[in-house]
Structure formats: structure tokens, C-alpha cells
Design a protein around this motif. Structure first.
Motif, PDB file in Angstrom:
ATOM      1  N   GLU A   1      32.819  41.987  40.218  1.00  0.00           N
ATOM      2  CA  GLU A   1      32.464  41.293  41.448  1.00  0.00           C
ATOM      3  C   GLU A   1      30.972  40.907  41.564  1.00  0.00           C
ATOM      4  OE1 GLU A   1      34.661  40.561  43.760  1.00  0.00           O
ATOM      5  OE2 GLU A   1      36.776  41.876  43.198  1.00  0.00           O
ATOM      6  N   ARG A   2      31.043  39.574  42.056  1.00  0.00           N
ATOM      7  CA  ARG A   2      29.768  39.092  41.780  1.00  0.00           C
ATOM      8  C   ARG A   2      28.572  39.849  42.537  1.00  0.00           C
ATOM      9  NH1 ARG A   2      29.336  35.628  37.253  1.00  0.00           N
ATOM     10  NH2 ARG A   2      30.413  34.593  37.328  1.00  0.00           N
TER      11      ARG A   2
ATOM     12  N   TYR B   1      44.050  42.413  44.182  1.00  0.00           N
ATOM     13  CA  TYR B   1      43.248  41.877  42.440  1.00  0.00           C
ATOM     14  C   TYR B   1      43.260  40.548  42.344  1.00  0.00           C
ATOM     15  CZ  TYR B   1      40.905  42.309  38.086  1.00  0.00           C
ATOM     16  OH  TYR B   1      39.867  41.958  37.524  1.00  0.00           O
TER      17      TYR B   1
ATOM     18  N   HIS C   1      38.560  37.963  35.530  1.00  0.00           N
ATOM     19  CA  HIS C   1      39.440  38.458  36.200  1.00  0.00           C
ATOM     20  C   HIS C   1      40.956  39.356  35.831  1.00  0.00           C
ATOM     21  CE1 HIS C   1      36.267  39.164  39.194  1.00  0.00           C
ATOM     22  NE2 HIS C   1      37.615  40.186  40.094  1.00  0.00           N
TER      23      HIS C   1
END
Length: 529
Positions: free
Chosen positions: A472-473, A296, A502
Motif C-alpha cells: 500500500e502507498r 484485496y 497489486h
């Protein structure tokens, strides 16, 4: 003097709201009421803080609040909590200005709970009706309830509780001195025997036991943090005889003051689903091993970047997989602080390891900080940490006013296979953004924590503004394939906010400070752009 003349001294009262509620896992801060509030607990317990003092509300307790009263905190870590909540206001018919309401919080134990509950149940039934007869009967029941409350307050005063509280405040202020307990009954205006009985009713302890406990709690803080000798600590809490102090301390705490002082330098391992190392580092304790998420976070260790430097020398434990207790034992820890990892199957193995402390989850970061501080005798330091973060939150709230003064916000997380819709309480995100930084939640969002698989709920909600967290994009971009997503108001009006967050982690003091700084900068930049 006529009865009418007497009653002119008292305002008329009018019920404005009545609720019968079942609550679970909530935490509210800076709660201000604008009416009189009567809240009766029938099951469960909650806690509140007023003027820095904590009180517990459990079954049979009655909470009374006046208009403009502020509660610093109100929370329930377990549940469910069953309450009746009655709001009422003064209805004056004269044109004179009433005196400003006194800001008071009172907690009473109702001595006749059955009859009190019967009236509340009847009120619950009547307030659901809209006819004039039900209104009159409900008003009569309001006065009956308040008559009981008045009688309970009178009983409490007759028992000398108010005077006892004054002497407790006196002890808290003068515990460092050679305090003469024999002077306290005179201070309370009671005979020695009446004072001792009233004190024990109020506290469950004798005056001497209470004073000893007060001194020992302060002694523990000094032993852990001051760096002074046992003799210095003894004098600082009101004892001239070091040996006598040591005997009292060991009898009460189970270990000598000298051993208690040495407990500060312990080898700590954190086995947790959260970055509890954040809380430890803030208290000056660097764990020898702590959880990381290498898939991550993009750092070498899997620690967030804002903790990377602080954790140099700390072993990274991959929290994305099961932790082997044998690996931990090779580190020779003094204490293992363990939380569940995805419902670890090897819980029994950890229970056999000496020095393992099992740690439950809490609804907000302060509970974690306070609990860990208590375990490691760092209570006073935790108070400073909490005050520091509170100051940062207030500064950020003021700075963000151009962003937050208008509009409603909804918080989501987008994963590969679901959309999570965050609620208004019970989660660190809600606590920080809604309750601390001043972002107003969509009024149709009323749940706690978060709803999983909530894309349809989000579309039905049709929010005005959306903040996307920890997503996430590519997962957010995939939503554009759904025409219902594209048709939502926030999407159409370009009010979907997706900062690089994040590492925004409001569960610990360093992470919370990082989140406050980055989010403030991001949203202020959005308004300028």
C-alpha cells in the motif's frame, strides 16, 4: 612409445573450487557451467532436465558436466539435499588450441560409495588449507577420484547401457509402427539374452513392458485431447486390434479407454490459497467454484481483473476466511482440489469428502501446472502453455535489456508492521524477475523465499535499486519517517520503483503473462522518462 608420450595426449587438470553444501527448496533454470563439474549426492534427491529429458539425482549418484554444458532446469522440491561439488579445469602447457569441449551430461551410480566419500571428505579438509603440500595432495586426490569415475563409466559401457539407450530412442521414434521387438538386440549389437538383461538393468522393465508403457502414455494424451474414437487412438499408438488395446489399457490404468475419455468433463472446485483457477483456465477447464480475495482485489467478485471475464459463472469462495465443506458439497463437485488455507482447522472434514485431492505447495508455477495437468490428463496442453510463457519471458528479457544490463536490484514488500526482503530463489517473484527477465540481484542477497521483519537487513544491505511489490502507498510512505530509510542509497538516488502491481501474480500462466506485460511496460517507461 614412452609413458611421457602417452600422457602428452591428456591435459593437466586443476581444482578451481570445492564445496560441501546443504540445499533445500531451490529451482534454477538455464544453468551453464564454464568448468568441468563433478557433483556427488550423499543425501536427499534433486531433478534436472537436459534436452527435454528429466533425470533424478539421488543419494549415491554422481553428476558430471563439461564446460559450456547447459542444464535447462535443476530443482529440489524437498530436502535437505547434501552434495559435494568439485570444479576443475584443464591446464594445458602447450600453445596448441584445444578442441572445443563436448557438451555432455552424465549421471553415474557409484558402486564404491564409502571409498568415494572418504576421498571427498579428505578433499574438503585439504582445500581449506593454503600450503603447497595440501595443494599437491588435493591434486593427487582429484586424479584418484577421476580414476574411479573412469572405471565406473567403463563398467556402464561394458554393460551395454549406451546401446540400450539407442534402442530406447528408436522405440520412442517408431512406437506408432508395428515394431518388431526381436530386431532390437541386433540394433544394440547384443545377443537377445544379453540385450534383455541389459535392458532390465537400465530400465527395470522388459523391452515389451517399456514399449507398452510408452504407447499407453501417448494413448492417454490422445484420449483426453484428440476427440477421436478409441479405434483411432489405438491405431495411432501402434495397435491394429481395438479390443486388445482396450484390454491392455484397462489392465494398466485401471479403467477402460471410454471412461478415461469422459473424465475430461468434470465439475471441479478449487479450495486454495493460490489462484489455481488460473492454471485450470489455461487448460480449458473452468472451475465451478474458486478462491477470491474481496478485500484485496477491487473487482466485484474478488477475482483479479485479468481473470474476471474468464471466470463468469464461477462461484467466488472468500479465501480470506475458512471455507465450509458443506457449502462446497451443495455444488455437487466431481473433484475438489484443496490446498491449506492458513492451516485450516477443519482438515479432517475435507478428508472425509469423496473426490477431494490434497495439493501440496511447489516452488514455482510450472510445478503447479504440470501436477494439475497430470491429474486431469492434460499433459500435452500443459507443455504448450509452458512453452508459450517461456517465449514471452525471453521476448521480455530482450526488451528489458536497456533496464537490466547494468545495476543490481532488490525486491521488497512493505506491510503495515513489517518489511519483507525477497531472496534469489524459492519464490515466484525471484524466478520471474531474477532468473527469467534478467534483473541482477544484489550479490549480498543469498537467502531463499523471503525474510520477514527485514527492515534492518535492508538498511544494512543499502541496495542500489529497490522494487516494491504488493504494498500500500501509505505503508511505503510511512517508511520516510525513518531517517535510516531516507539515508539508503536507492532512496537518496531516487531508485525506488513502486509500480501499481497489486495484480502482478507470477504463480499462474495468465497471471504471469499479465505480470510480464505490465512490468515490461512500466520499466521501459521509467527508462524513457
Amino acid at each position: 612409445m614412452s609413458l611421457l608420450t602417452i600422457y602428452q595426449d591428456y591435459p593437466g587438470l586443476l581444482i578451481t573450487a570445492f564445496r560441501k553444501q546443504r540445499l533445500k527448496n531451490f529451482h534454477l533454470r538455464q544453468v551453464e557451467v564454464n568448468t568441468h563439474v563433478l557433483c556427488y549426492v550423499t543425501e536427499g534427491s534433486a531433478a534436472m532436465a537436459v534436452d527435454g529429458q528429466k533425470q533424478v539425482l539421488d543419494a549415491g549418484k554422481l553428476l558430471l558436466l563439461r564446460p559450456t554444458t547447459k542444464l535447462e532446469e535443476l530443482w529440489c522440491q524437498s530436502g535437505p539435499l547434501h552434495i559435494y561439488r568439485l570444479h576443475y579445469a584443464e591446464a594445458r602447457h602447450d600453445q596448441q588450441e584445444s578442441a572445443p569441449a563436448r557438451k555432455e551430461v552424465k549421471v553415474l551410480a557409484v558402486s564404491t560409495p564409502a571409498s568415494f566419500l572418504r576421498i571427498l571428505e579428505e578433499l574438503s579438509h585439504l582445500t581449506r588449507k593454503r600450503d603447497y603440500s595440501s595443494f599437491l595432495r588435493s591434486q593427487a586426490l582429484l586424479y584418484e577420484l577421476l580414476g574411479i569415475v573412469h572405471d565406473e563409466q567403463k563398467k556402464k559401457e561394458e554393460k551395454g547401457i549406451g546401446a540400450i539407450e539407442e534402442t530406447i530412442a528408436y522405440m520412442q521414434k517408431h512406437y506408432r509402427e508395428s515394431l518388431e521387438l526381436g530386431s532390437l538386440p541386433k540394433l544394440a549389437g547384443l545377443t537377445p539374452s544379453s540385450y534383455c538383461r541389459a535392458f532390465k538393468r537400465a530400465t527395470g522393465m522388459t523391452p515389451g513392458e517399456y514399449l507398452t508403457g510408452l504407447r499407453m502414455e501417448h494413448a492417454k494424451e490422445l484420449l483426453a485431447h484428440s476427440g477421436g474414437s478409441v479405434k483411432d487412438v489405438a491405431r495411432n499408438v501402434g495397435y491394429t486390434d481395438e479390443l486388445y488395446f482396450s484390454r491392455l489399457f484397462k489392465k494398466r490404468e485401471g479403467l477402460s479407454p471410454q471412461i478415461y475419455m469422459k473424465q475430461s468433463d468434470q465439475r471441479v472446485v478449487v479450495v486454495s490459497k493460490l489462484f489455481l483457477q488460473d492454471h485450470f483456465l489455461a487448460m480449458g477447464i473452468q472451475p465451478i467454484a474458486a478462491p477470491s480475495f474481496p478485500n484485496y482485489f477491487e473487482t466485484r467478485t474478488g477475482f483479479p481483473s485479468y481473470l474476471q471475464q474468464k471466470l463468469r459463472g464461477t462461484k467466488a469462495l472468500n479465501a480470506e476466511q475458512l471455507i465450509d465443506p458443506k457449502e462446497i458439497l451443495t455444488l455437487s463437485p466431481d473433484v475438489i482440489v484443496r490446498m491449506n488455507f492458513f492451516h485450516n482447522r477443519e482438515a479432517g472434514d475435507w478428508e472425509k469428502i469423496k473426490g477431494t485431492v490434497f495439493f501440496d505447495g511447489y516452488p514455482n508455477w510450472i510445478d503447479y501446472q504440470t501436477r494439475l495437468a497430470t491429474l486431469f490428463k492434460k499433459e500435452s496442453l500443459a507443455e504448450k502453455i509452458i512453452k508459450h510463457i517461456d517465449k514471452l519471458e525471453k521476448q521480455a528479457r530482450d526488451a528489458l535489456l536497456p533496464v537490466t544490463r547494468t545495476g543490481e536490484w532488490t525486491m521488497i514488500r512493505v506491510l503495515a508492521d513489517e518489511v519483507r526482503l525477497y531472496g534469489v530463489e524459492g519464490h515466484a517473484l525471484a524466478d520471474l524477475f531474477y532468473h527469467k527477465l534478467g534483473f541482477s540481484p544484489d550479490p549480498n542477497v543469498t537467502h531463499a523465499a523471503y525474510k520477514p521483519n527485514a527492515l534492518n537487513d535492508l538498511i544494512e544491505l543499502n541496495p542500489e535499486r529497490i522494487i516494491v511489490f504488493w504494498s500500500e502507498r501509505e505503508h511505503v510512505a510511512a517508511l520516510w519517517n525513518n531517517p535510516l530509510w531516507r539515508d539508503m542509497r536507492a532512496v537518496r538516488e531516487n531508485k525506488v520503483y513502486h509500480p501499481a502491481n497489486h495484480e502482478w501474480d507470477p504463480w499462474g500462466p495468465f497471471g504471469r503473462e499479465h505480470t510480464i506485460q505490465r512490468s515490461t511496460a512500466y520499466f521501459l517507461q521509467c527508462t524513457q522518462g
